[in-house]
Design an enzyme around this catalytic site. Structure first.
Site, PDB file in Angstrom:
ATOM      1  N   GLU A   1      25.248  44.082  40.494  1.00  5.82           N
ATOM      2  CA  GLU A   1      25.241  43.869  41.953  1.00  5.82           C
ATOM      3  C   GLU A   1      24.435  44.951  42.676  1.00  5.82           C
ATOM      4  OE1 GLU A   1      28.016  43.495  40.124  1.00  5.82           O
ATOM      5  OE2 GLU A   1      29.085  41.689  40.759  1.00  5.82           O
TER       6      GLU A   1
ATOM      7  N   ASN B   1      29.473  46.693  36.880  1.00  2.72           N
ATOM      8  CA  ASN B   1      30.008  45.650  37.752  1.00  2.72           C
ATOM      9  C   ASN B   1      30.487  46.313  39.039  1.00  2.72           C
ATOM     10  OD1 ASN B   1      30.891  42.699  37.914  1.00  2.72           O
ATOM     11  ND2 ASN B   1      32.709  43.796  38.580  1.00  2.72           N
TER      12      ASN B   1
ATOM     13  N   ASP C   1      46.463  38.500  53.521  1.00  2.00           N
ATOM     14  CA  ASP C   1      45.216  38.095  52.882  1.00  2.00           C
ATOM     15  C   ASP C   1      44.325  37.388  53.904  1.00  2.00           C
ATOM     16  OD1 ASP C   1      43.320  37.600  50.924  1.00  2.00           O
ATOM     17  OD2 ASP C   1      44.836  37.300  49.392  1.00  2.00           O
TER      18      ASP C   1
END
Ligand SMILES: Cc1cc2nc3c(=O)[nH]c(=O)nc-3n(C[C@H](O)[C@H](O)[C@H](O)COP(=O)(O)O)c2cc1C
Length: 453
Positions: A203, A139, A249
């Site tokens: 990925e 991952n 963020d």
């Protein structure tokens, strides 16, 4: 295209801004990068000997198009193609990212930026983490890393995603989880890492389908990494927790401090004269890397129910909450079906506008024109109450430990095919919704010299 190939290419195009004077990674560099947002930058003296720092690498859609060898409309189809057809990447020896091996690493030697005085510490923001899940395999995902010591980070690991689920399994078996953190990854690897394919889909195989992505075996952990990265930090995610944050963020507002897993770094490998990629939190790079990989997933979902032509996740919606879906309409219901499918294709989506294929989904004025001339709120508006939604939306219902919930809205701004009594409009009537165009004309016959458009 490796990061340094991209920078060389940007320099050749006259797009790269190079800053030669010394710039301090503590606060000063982020201010400069912020003031110059939108263009690729290279800091040749980040006050950490041997290193350079790049910023703005993914700040414009055009840069993704260049890196993928396509044009702007070609990006989404390329991503859809790669998502549908991952290709196992090959292994290579003598990897560039392992030209130098440091077995007694010191993170203080790296130009890790502290962005704002209120940050919890220096933060690695373009870190692509490779881990292996015992059941699901490799991952790859982004994790922001707050430096908490000369060999340690606290890492933001969102619950329930690939890294978190693998870590829980490792800790239950009484050990930490091996990790390889890629710095200065090629742009197509960044894109692939930002995708959330089905659990178990690699990925790096999506990356290989986008562009050649040779892998190298890591030096001290049992993992493979993209060989063309600038540097790799090898180590373990431990069962220990430490404070992570404050940090800003995607919304450019402060995220809270959380107790998060500690990562210990045992070995650093890097290229000779490595380039560190600094990504401004909440900036254009962050937003594009979040939103762009959702365009193919929306495209794929809408294609199940209608003839989808393109998808744009718009910057005004933080490149996360708003999308425009372009379809070639073949039946009266296509707009509504596309709205429903778009919400399936990107679960955090809050508002979506569906337009016909004569409307540019990347042009906000064109989309607004379609809403103004084709949309009726009592007929074409779909509202869904109390849906699972994005925790990044401050107006959502946010209860700690629970999935955020909000209302969602879809606007079908396609040309209506039925009138208010359900009669199907003729082709001639539907054609009346198209913009009337003037014939092009050769202005050089009327005016001397160049004319500004
Ligand atoms: C620039 C950027 C920063 C991100 N930072 C984090 C992060 O700090 N923690 C996290 O868990 N996910 C972060 N993400 C999202 C993950 O990369 C994303 O959730 C990933 O695709 C999860 O995939 P997975 O479900 O396969 O693990 C970030 C994404 C981007 C584009």
């Amino acid at each position: 295209m490796s990061l340094r190939d991209f920078l060389a290419w940007a320099a050749g195009e006259g797009q790269l801004t190079t800053i030669h004077r010394p710039v301090n990674p503590e606060l000063e560099m982020a201010r400069v990068a912020h003031a110059l947002e939108g263009r690729p930058l290279l800091f040749t003296d980040p006050q950490r000997p041997g290193w350079q720092v790049a910023a703005g690498v993914c700040a414009r859609r055009e840069f993704f198009a260049w890196a993928l060898g396509t044009d702007l409309p070609g990006i989404v189809p390329r991503l859809v193609e790669a998502l549908n057809n991952p290709v196992a990447p090959p292994l290579m020896a003598d990897a560039p990212c392992q030209q130098v091996v440091e077995r007694a690493p010191n993170l203080g030697a790296l130009p890790i930026l502290k962005h704002l005085p209120g940050d919890g510490g220096p933060y690695v923001t373009a870190a692509v983490a490779v881990i292996r899940d015992p059941d699901l395999g490799r991952n790859v995902s982004f994790h922001r890393l707050m430096q908490i010591g000369p060999r340690a980070f606290s890492a933001r690991i969102v619950e329930g995603r690939g890294t978190d689920t693998a870590l829980r399994k490792a800790l239950a078996a009484g050990r930490g989880l091996e990790i390889a953190i890629c710095l200065g990854a090629p742009i197509h690897v960044l894109l692939a890492a930002a995708m959330s394919p089905a659990m178990g889909v690699d990925e790096l195989a999506i990356a290989q389908a986008l562009a050649p992505t040779p892998l190298a075996r890591a030096v001290s952990v049992d993992l493979e990494v993209p060989a063309e990265c600038e540097a790799i930090l090898e180590g373990r995610i431990t069962g220990q927790l430490a404070g992570e944050g404050p940090f800003i963020d995607l919304t450019e507002t402060w995220d809270v401090v959380r107790q998060q897993p500690v990562i210990e770094i045992d070995c650093i490998t890097h290229r000779r004269s490595p380039i560190y990629h600094a990504l401004l939190p909440g900036g254009l790079e962050h937003r594009l890397l979040m939103g762009l990989p959702r365009e193919p997933t929306i495209f794929r979902a809408v294609s199940e129910v209608a003839d989808c032509r393109n998808v744009s996740i718009t910057p005004g919606g933080m490149s996360w909450l708003h999308a425009v879906v372009q379809i070639a309409k073949n039946s009266p219901d296509d707009g509504r079906l596309a709205i429903e499918a778009a919400f399936q294709g990107h679960r955090s989506l809050k508002h979506v506008v569906v337009v016909d294929d004569d409307v540019d989904p990347f042009d906000p004025a064109a989309v607004e024109w379609a809403i103004a001339t084709r949309f009726q709120a009592d007929r074409d508006l779909l509202v869904y109450e109390d849906q699972p939604s994005s925790s990044l939306d401050p107006s959502a219902k946010l209860v700690p430990g629970q999935k955020a919930r909000s209302a969602k809205m879809g606007l079908d701004a396609t040309i209506p095919w039925l009138d208010s009594r359900g009669r199907r409009l003729s082709q001639l009537e539907r054609d009346g919704f198209h913009k009337v165009r003037y014939e092009p004309i050769d202005l050089s016959q009327y005016i001397d010299g160049s004319v500004d458009a």
